[in-house]
Design a protein around this motif. Structure first.
Motif, PDB file in Angstrom:
ATOM      1  N   ARG A   3       0.851  -1.360   0.049  1.00 37.45           N
ATOM      2  CA  ARG A   3       0.162   0.124   0.028  1.00 37.45           C
ATOM      3  C   ARG A   3       0.885   1.270  -0.020  1.00 37.45           C
ATOM      4  O   ARG A   3       0.419   2.204  -0.442  1.00 37.45           O
ATOM      5  CB  ARG A   3      -1.007  -0.013   1.184  1.00 37.45           C
ATOM      6  CG  ARG A   3      -2.137  -0.854   1.093  1.00 37.45           C
ATOM      7  CD  ARG A   3      -2.845  -0.896   2.305  1.00 37.45           C
ATOM      8  NE  ARG A   3      -2.394  -1.621   3.271  1.00 37.45           N
ATOM      9  CZ  ARG A   3      -3.057  -1.895   4.470  1.00 37.45           C
ATOM     10  NH1 ARG A   3      -4.218  -1.216   4.935  1.00 37.45           N
ATOM     11  NH2 ARG A   3      -2.386  -2.505   5.334  1.00 37.45           N
ATOM     12  N   SER A   7       0.945   3.934  -3.074  1.00 40.78           N
ATOM     13  CA  SER A   7       0.550   5.310  -2.896  1.00 40.78           C
ATOM     14  C   SER A   7       1.683   6.226  -3.562  1.00 40.78           C
ATOM     15  O   SER A   7       1.429   7.144  -4.071  1.00 40.78           O
ATOM     16  CB  SER A   7       0.319   5.643  -1.474  1.00 40.78           C
ATOM     17  OG  SER A   7       1.777   5.570  -0.825  1.00 40.78           O
ATOM     18  N   LYS A  64       2.943  10.503   8.718  1.00 41.96           N
ATOM     19  CA  LYS A  64       1.624   9.975   7.984  1.00 41.96           C
ATOM     20  C   LYS A  64       0.719  11.355   7.716  1.00 41.96           C
ATOM     21  O   LYS A  64       0.224  11.517   6.736  1.00 41.96           O
ATOM     22  CB  LYS A  64       1.024   8.939   8.708  1.00 41.96           C
ATOM     23  CG  LYS A  64      -0.197   8.517   8.090  1.00 41.96           C
ATOM     24  CD  LYS A  64      -0.738   7.234   8.930  1.00 41.96           C
ATOM     25  CE  LYS A  64      -2.357   7.010   8.185  1.00 41.96           C
ATOM     26  NZ  LYS A  64      -2.949   5.810   9.044  1.00 41.96           N
ATOM     27  N   GLN A  68      -0.542  13.003   4.145  1.00 47.79           N
ATOM     28  CA  GLN A  68      -1.945  13.195   3.709  1.00 47.79           C
ATOM     29  C   GLN A  68      -2.385  14.677   3.479  1.00 47.79           C
ATOM     30  O   GLN A  68      -3.229  14.836   2.627  1.00 47.79           O
ATOM     31  CB  GLN A  68      -2.883  12.742   5.127  1.00 47.79           C
ATOM     32  CG  GLN A  68      -2.680  11.183   5.330  1.00 47.79           C
ATOM     33  CD  GLN A  68      -3.524  10.887   6.755  1.00 47.79           C
ATOM     34  OE1 GLN A  68      -3.000  11.451   7.904  1.00 47.79           O
ATOM     35  NE2 GLN A  68      -4.493   9.892   6.588  1.00 47.79           N
ATOM     36  N   VAL A 172      -6.201   8.194   0.239  1.00 50.08           N
ATOM     37  CA  VAL A 172      -6.810   7.106   0.912  1.00 50.08           C
ATOM     38  C   VAL A 172      -5.920   5.932   1.044  1.00 50.08           C
ATOM     39  O   VAL A 172      -6.049   5.276   2.198  1.00 50.08           O
ATOM     40  CB  VAL A 172      -8.015   6.636  -0.298  1.00 50.08           C
ATOM     41  CG1 VAL A 172      -8.861   5.403   0.403  1.00 50.08           C
ATOM     42  CG2 VAL A 172      -9.312   7.838  -0.239  1.00 50.08           C
ATOM     43  N   LEU A 173      -5.313   5.815   0.105  1.00 50.19           N
ATOM     44  CA  LEU A 173      -3.889   4.604   0.315  1.00 50.19           C
ATOM     45  C   LEU A 173      -3.267   4.854   1.590  1.00 50.19           C
ATOM     46  O   LEU A 173      -2.837   3.831   2.392  1.00 50.19           O
ATOM     47  CB  LEU A 173      -3.261   4.513  -1.049  1.00 50.19           C
ATOM     48  CG  LEU A 173      -4.034   3.970  -2.182  1.00 50.19           C
ATOM     49  CD1 LEU A 173      -3.173   4.110  -3.396  1.00 50.19           C
ATOM     50  CD2 LEU A 173      -4.169   2.614  -1.842  1.00 50.19           C
ATOM     51  N   SER A 175      -3.924   6.709   4.117  1.00 49.18           N
ATOM     52  CA  SER A 175      -4.882   6.588   5.526  1.00 49.18           C
ATOM     53  C   SER A 175      -4.970   5.256   5.843  1.00 49.18           C
ATOM     54  O   SER A 175      -5.020   5.004   6.894  1.00 49.18           O
ATOM     55  CB  SER A 175      -6.208   7.370   4.993  1.00 49.18           C
ATOM     56  OG  SER A 175      -6.024   8.697   4.822  1.00 49.18           O
ATOM     57  N   SER A 176      -4.932   4.340   4.878  1.00 50.91           N
ATOM     58  CA  SER A 176      -5.026   2.927   5.339  1.00 50.91           C
ATOM     59  C   SER A 176      -4.048   2.345   5.764  1.00 50.91           C
ATOM     60  O   SER A 176      -3.874   1.055   6.420  1.00 50.91           O
ATOM     61  CB  SER A 176      -5.423   2.186   3.957  1.00 50.91           C
ATOM     62  OG  SER A 176      -4.654   1.932   3.076  1.00 50.91           O
ATOM     63  N   ARG A 178      -1.168   1.538   8.631  1.00 51.04           N
ATOM     64  CA  ARG A 178      -0.954   1.625  10.205  1.00 51.04           C
ATOM     65  C   ARG A 178       0.509   2.282  10.327  1.00 51.04           C
ATOM     66  O   ARG A 178       1.463   1.902   9.941  1.00 51.04           O
ATOM     67  CB  ARG A 178      -1.026   0.371  10.714  1.00 51.04           C
ATOM     68  CG  ARG A 178      -2.569  -0.222  10.874  1.00 51.04           C
ATOM     69  CD  ARG A 178      -2.610  -1.486  11.280  1.00 51.04           C
ATOM     70  NE  ARG A 178      -3.796  -1.905  11.537  1.00 51.04           N
ATOM     71  CZ  ARG A 178      -4.191  -3.147  11.953  1.00 51.04           C
ATOM     72  NH1 ARG A 178      -3.182  -3.817  12.656  1.00 51.04           N
ATOM     73  NH2 ARG A 178      -5.509  -3.793  12.017  1.00 51.04           N
TER      74      ARG A 178
END
Length: 395
Positions: A3, A7, A64, A68, A172-173, A175-176, A178
């Motif tokens: 992911r 991204s 992160k 974003q 979105v990617l 945000s997913s 961790r």
């Protein structure tokens, strides 16, 4: 891992597409090569001005969240482009939006590089860096073709909307994923950013490996950029190649870069990083010098493809060395400072290369300077970059 990589690829596609499409829009509006050149110059400036600050922001906050915010801002900036009344008098608004978009890209790189050790297992970092560099090369080769095909079916403004959506998809990617930050800053201030940026410069200056790697990258980047800035002109004027033939030849060069990125992942761990970087740099210099003796376009392309292979090995190896050598809390700033140093070479190389070609009309002079600068940089930095490795062998 996938992911994070996806991204990055998605954001890179959006960034490359925008870098390609904005000059085309400006050319349509102004018909001026000067304005087009100005657009490219504007897109480089943030990597020199903004990047050091970006590293400080990343190291002083949740990486992160910074990524974003950058994706959202990029989407908004791109959506503002269709609102500009596209006339010659308003072209400065488009250049400003291009500058702002490049600012978010300049922020993205050091933050992305510094978040990798937090999300990727140490033994997988070389492979991940290899994938990243392979992606960069595939994107740089394919974007002009893909954009050209799209414009047969749609308009440039349609593509602008798609790019904006792409940035939202990257949001979105990201945000997913961790991610737990190393630390949380309670008070975020301008003073903190200034002091943090200063700490980044101090660390680079105090760490001989990173300092001399940055110096090496400046020299290598100068040699590569002075070559590239005049390469298309050389192929077109000296070998009378058409635009399509030049594009095909550049695909071969891109293939060399991809092979180099794959090969780098195999070399890292088998040889010391400093040794890999120095000898790859020397080979890069040799390829530039051999171009002086080339008698055909295909010989020149083969030599520069080998050079691109070596360049990829240098990049992937240095990224891995930097991520392992630098403490996590300083990595964003270190990436930013070293990237700024390497980008400083671009305008110097481009301007000096253009002046040399205008006055000599001989590309061999460019190839000679390129090879000598890269070779001298390797010799100057050889001891600092290999000293640690040599001591380790002796011990």
């Amino acid at each position: 891992m996938y992911r994070l990589l996806l991204s990055y690829i998605n954001t890179s596609v959006c960034s490359w597409s925008l870098t390609f499409i904005i000059p085309l829009i400006i050319l349509d509006v102004t018909g001026s090569a000067l304005y087009v050149s100005l657009a490219y110059s504007v897109s480089i400036l943030p990597y020199i001005i903004i990047t050091p600050i970006a590293g400080a922001v990343g190291d002083s906050s949740n990486k992160k969240h910074v990524i974003q915010i950058g994706e959202i801002l990029s989407a908004i900036i791109v959506l503002l482009i269709p609102l500009v009344d596209l006339t010659v008098d308003n072209i400065w608004y488009l250049l400003m939006l291009s500058f702002l978009s490049s600012c978010t890209s300049a922020v993205h790189h050091p933050i992305f590089q510094s978040i990798i050790p937090n999300l990727i297992e140490d033994e997988k970092i070389p492979k991940f860096n290899s994938f990243v560099h392979i992606s960069d090369n595939i994107i740089s080769i394919s974007i002009p073709v893909v954009v050209g095909m799209f414009l047969l079916l749609g308009t440039k403004i349609d593509l602008i909307y798609i790019i904006s959506f792409g940035y939202l998809l990257s949001f979105v990617l990201v945000s997913s994923i961790r991610y737990t930050p190393d630390k949380v800053i309670d008070k975020f201030s301008i003073k903190l950013i200034i002091n943090s940026t200063k700490d980044g410069f101090c660390y680079v200056l105090s760490n001989n490996t990173i300092k001399y790697a940055a110096i090496l990258f400046f020299g290598v980047n100068f040699g590569i950029r002075i070559f590239y800035a005049n390469f298309v002109y050389h192929l077109s004027s000296d070998y009378s190649l058409s635009d399509s033939e030049i594009s095909n030849y550049f695909s071969i060069i891109g293939l060399g870069s991809i092979i180099g990125a794959i090969f780098a992942a195999k070399l890292i761990g088998r040889f010391e990083n400093g040794v890999i970087i120095i000898w790859s740099t020397i080979l890069t210099a040799v390829m530039s010098l051999l171009v002086c003796f080339s008698s055909s376009a295909i010989e020149t392309i083969i030599l520069w493809s080998i050079s691109s292979l070596c360049q990829s090995i240098i990049i992937v190896t240095f990224f891995t060395l930097r991520q392992r050598e630098v403490p996590p809390e300083l990595l964003g700033r270190t990436v930013a400072v070293t990237r700024m140093i390497s980008y400083l070479a671009i305008p110097i190389a481009s301007i000096s290369g253009g002046w040399i070609m205008d006055n000599t009309q001989n590309f061999n002079n460019i190839a000679l300077i390129s090879g000598l600068v890269i070779f001298i940089s390797a010799i100057l930095c050889m001891s600092p970059l290999t000293k640690k490795q040599m001591k380790r062998v002796v011990d």
